[in-house]
Motif scaffolding. Structure first.
Motif, PDB file in Angstrom:
ATOM      1  N   LEU A  55      80.374  43.140  42.886  1.00 16.77           N
ATOM      2  CA  LEU A  55      80.257  43.027  41.311  1.00 16.77           C
ATOM      3  C   LEU A  55      81.881  42.642  40.664  1.00 16.77           C
ATOM      4  CD1 LEU A  55      77.979  46.003  40.427  1.00 16.77           C
ATOM      5  CD2 LEU A  55      77.290  43.548  40.396  1.00 16.77           C
ATOM      6  N   ARG A  59      82.901  39.123  38.838  1.00 19.69           N
ATOM      7  CA  ARG A  59      83.411  39.347  37.559  1.00 19.69           C
ATOM      8  C   ARG A  59      84.883  38.554  37.335  1.00 19.69           C
ATOM      9  NH1 ARG A  59      83.774  44.901  34.354  1.00 19.69           N
ATOM     10  NH2 ARG A  59      84.920  45.454  36.153  1.00 19.69           N
ATOM     11  N   ARG A  64      78.693  33.407  37.977  1.00 19.88           N
ATOM     12  CA  ARG A  64      77.515  33.791  37.161  1.00 19.88           C
ATOM     13  C   ARG A  64      76.271  33.513  37.581  1.00 19.88           C
ATOM     14  NH1 ARG A  64      74.041  33.145  32.992  1.00 19.88           N
ATOM     15  NH2 ARG A  64      73.879  34.985  31.452  1.00 19.88           N
ATOM     16  N   VAL A  89      75.112  48.072  38.634  1.00 18.67           N
ATOM     17  CA  VAL A  89      74.666  46.882  38.125  1.00 18.67           C
ATOM     18  C   VAL A  89      74.707  46.768  36.808  1.00 18.67           C
ATOM     19  CG1 VAL A  89      72.865  44.997  38.023  1.00 18.67           C
ATOM     20  CG2 VAL A  89      73.622  46.220  40.259  1.00 18.67           C
ATOM     21  N   TYR A  92      78.424  46.862  35.194  1.00 16.22           N
ATOM     22  CA  TYR A  92      79.002  45.590  35.377  1.00 16.22           C
ATOM     23  C   TYR A  92      78.511  44.280  34.815  1.00 16.22           C
ATOM     24  CZ  TYR A  92      82.658  47.333  38.859  1.00 16.22           C
ATOM     25  OH  TYR A  92      83.744  48.055  39.450  1.00 16.22           O
ATOM     26  N   SER A  93      77.249  44.539  34.395  1.00 15.06           N
ATOM     27  CA  SER A  93      76.395  43.274  33.743  1.00 15.06           C
ATOM     28  C   SER A  93      76.784  43.120  32.149  1.00 15.06           C
ATOM     29  CB  SER A  93      75.001  43.465  33.882  1.00 15.06           C
ATOM     30  OG  SER A  93      74.524  43.413  35.300  1.00 15.06           O
ATOM     31  N   GLY A  96      75.482  40.535  29.887  1.00 19.36           N
ATOM     32  CA  GLY A  96      75.143  39.162  30.632  1.00 19.36           C
ATOM     33  C   GLY A  96      76.265  38.272  31.138  1.00 19.36           C
ATOM     34  N   PHE A  99      75.324  38.357  34.973  1.00 21.77           N
ATOM     35  CA  PHE A  99      73.851  38.405  35.086  1.00 21.77           C
ATOM     36  C   PHE A  99      72.984  38.242  33.857  1.00 21.77           C
ATOM     37  CE2 PHE A  99      75.100  40.891  38.917  1.00 21.77           C
ATOM     38  CZ  PHE A  99      75.085  39.859  39.948  1.00 21.77           C
ATOM     39  N   ILE A 102      68.282  41.061  35.051  1.00 20.87           N
ATOM     40  CA  ILE A 102      67.932  41.809  36.137  1.00 20.87           C
ATOM     41  C   ILE A 102      66.610  42.125  36.490  1.00 20.87           C
ATOM     42  CG2 ILE A 102      68.745  43.989  37.388  1.00 20.87           C
ATOM     43  CD1 ILE A 102      71.135  44.219  35.462  1.00 20.87           C
ATOM     44  N   VAL A 125      71.864  43.704  28.797  1.00 22.24           N
ATOM     45  CA  VAL A 125      71.154  43.016  29.745  1.00 22.24           C
ATOM     46  C   VAL A 125      69.642  43.255  29.593  1.00 22.24           C
ATOM     47  CG1 VAL A 125      71.854  44.280  31.785  1.00 22.24           C
ATOM     48  CG2 VAL A 125      71.676  41.730  31.944  1.00 22.24           C
ATOM     49  N   GLN A 127      66.044  43.253  31.437  1.00 19.38           N
ATOM     50  CA  GLN A 127      65.659  44.036  33.023  1.00 19.38           C
ATOM     51  C   GLN A 127      64.256  43.634  32.973  1.00 19.38           C
ATOM     52  OE1 GLN A 127      67.614  47.818  33.120  1.00 19.38           O
ATOM     53  NE2 GLN A 127      68.778  46.631  31.169  1.00 19.38           N
TER      54      GLN A 127
END
Length: 422
Positions: A55, A59, A64, A89, A92-93, A96, A99, A102, A125, A127
């Motif tokens: 991750l 970044r 991406r 996850v 860090y997301s 978006g 990612f 998710i 984000v 999911q």
């Protein structure tokens, strides 16, 4: 070409956080575990540290993907550190940045309440959790999943639906998944009826979809998914079953209308078109190895390992991968015999790629020049598994199946060891 990028629309990263699975579905490589499939010769749980390094690398490098899929040949919730991995996850997301969405694909068998509660959140984000039941009758579940565990799996899935209704959490969107085959197609309507009532009882909106699950629209879906098969002949047979069901239920793809054409056509026996996998959809196995295809459970297409190099260095600079990209861009699979007869680009579940997207990637990666030189020899972590699984048998205990089972891993198909209950 202005605005060129290696970050392409429709891209996804598959991350196998464990190769362990409590079931042995007939359409998955895990069905061959007791025959000695090498992917299951040892239990591999990806560490939280490896995930965090990945991750951080994504970044920092600006790579991406539109989608992160936590799944491959193992049940992700079987990783004892799954909750910590999922939290990392989400952390860090952000909104978006690395990612766009998710996904978690689970058979729900190991989904205890603490895991279900940890999954519910209001992050930015999007999911989607695919709760894969594939049946509404216990005997059908047993045939498909290889284990008599219908009641437990259904109970776990119902609990997740109820918890989402009780908490009012924004995410994840739930997709009750039913992978269609000639084994279960006759009970699809019964499956839809049962789960529609379950979501309504929980106070949750629900809709039925085929072909794909859209990000936008109702919060939750009953998803009737097309089955990917090992041979074109079997794929054509199952495609006919799928088309019949979609017509019967009046369902169309909400995302890719071309998918309806692909599933209805005869399947070519030779791959002539560029495959998107080399540009859009890498798969990272639980031991850190990176391949370009989710069908590559024998590691014919591995190009590197996270234990040796960062993902960004492998994805953008690996000479073996870049040479393959240059050839595949022209429909040339002469150096990839594993790919030559592949028919998955004609699958409903395939993520396509356009000529403009290929051109964008090649220019951004500076691959429009001479063909990258081939690397001599075979890199150790890229050695494909032997097709006959030859080798000294290894005893392995499966403690997460119904009844502890001791099996021997490593014999050839001809001399496959049997199982011993202990």
């Amino acid at each position: 070409m202005s605005g060129c990028s290696t970050n392409l629309p429709g891209s996804y990263l598959v991350l196998e956080v464990t190769n362990r699975c409590p079931l042995k579905c007939g359409h998955c490589a895990v069905a061959e575990a007791d025959l000695g499939h090498p992917h299951y010769s040892t239990i591999e749980h990806m560490s939280v540290g490896m995930v965090r390094e990945l991750l951080e690398d994504l970044r920092g490098s600006g790579i991406r993907f539109d989608n992160l899929v936590l799944f491959w040949l193992g049940e992700p919730l079987s990783n004892p550190n799954f909750v910590a991995i999922y939290e990392a996850v989400l952390e860090y997301s952000g909104k978006g940045e690395i990612f766009g969405k998710i996904e978690v694909h689970t058979n729900t068998f190991p989904m205890k309440e603490p895991i279900a509660r940890a999954a519910l959140n209001d992050c930015d984000v999007p999911q989607v959790w695919h709760l894969t039941m594939d049946a509404i009758r216990a005997e059908t579940f047993h045939i498909i999943k290889g284990l008599d565990a219908f009641e437990k799996s259904q109970k776990q899935s119902l609990k997740m639906v109820q918890l989402k209704g009780e908490t009012g959490s924004r995410w994840p969107k739930l997709a009750m998944q039913f992978i269609v085959s000639d084994v279960n197609a006759g009970e699809a309507e019964e499956f839809v009826s049962f789960w529609t009532a379950a979501f309504e009882d929980a106070g949750l909106p629900i809709a039925t979809t085929g072909f794909h699950v859209p990000v936008d629209g109702p919060e939750n879906y009953i998803y009737l998914k097309s089955l990917d098969c090992p041979t074109p002949e079997e794929q054509e047979r199952q495609n006919a079953t799928y088309v019949d069901l979609m017509v019967r239920l009046g369902l169309h793809s909400p995302v890719d209308p071309d998918a309806e054409r692909r599933v209805s056509e005869d399947i070519p026996r030779e791959l002539l078109t560029p495959c998107s996998g080399f540009f859009k959809s890498p798969t990272i196995a639980s031991d850190g190895r990176i391949t370009m295809c989710t069908r590559d459970n024998s590691y014919h297409l591995v190009v590197g390992s996270l234990k040796e190099e960062s993902f960004s260095k492998i994805w953008l600079e690996n000479p073996l991968l870049n040479r393959r990209r240059q050839r595949v861009a022209k429909g040339d699979y002469s150096e990839l015999p594993y790919c030559e007869t592949c028919f998955i680009p004609h699958s409903v579940n395939y993520s396509g790629i356009t000529e403009d997207e290929i051109a964008s990637f090649l220019e951004a990666a500076d691959l429009n020049g001479p063909l990258v030189e081939a690397r001599e020899g075979t890199i150790p972590w890229a050695r494909p598994y032997p097709d006959d699984y030859a080798g000294k048998p290894v005893d392995q205990v499966y403690e997460d199946r119904t009844g502890t089972r001791l099996v021997q891993i490593g014999e050839s198909r001809e001399g496959a060891a049997g199982e011993v209950n202990v």
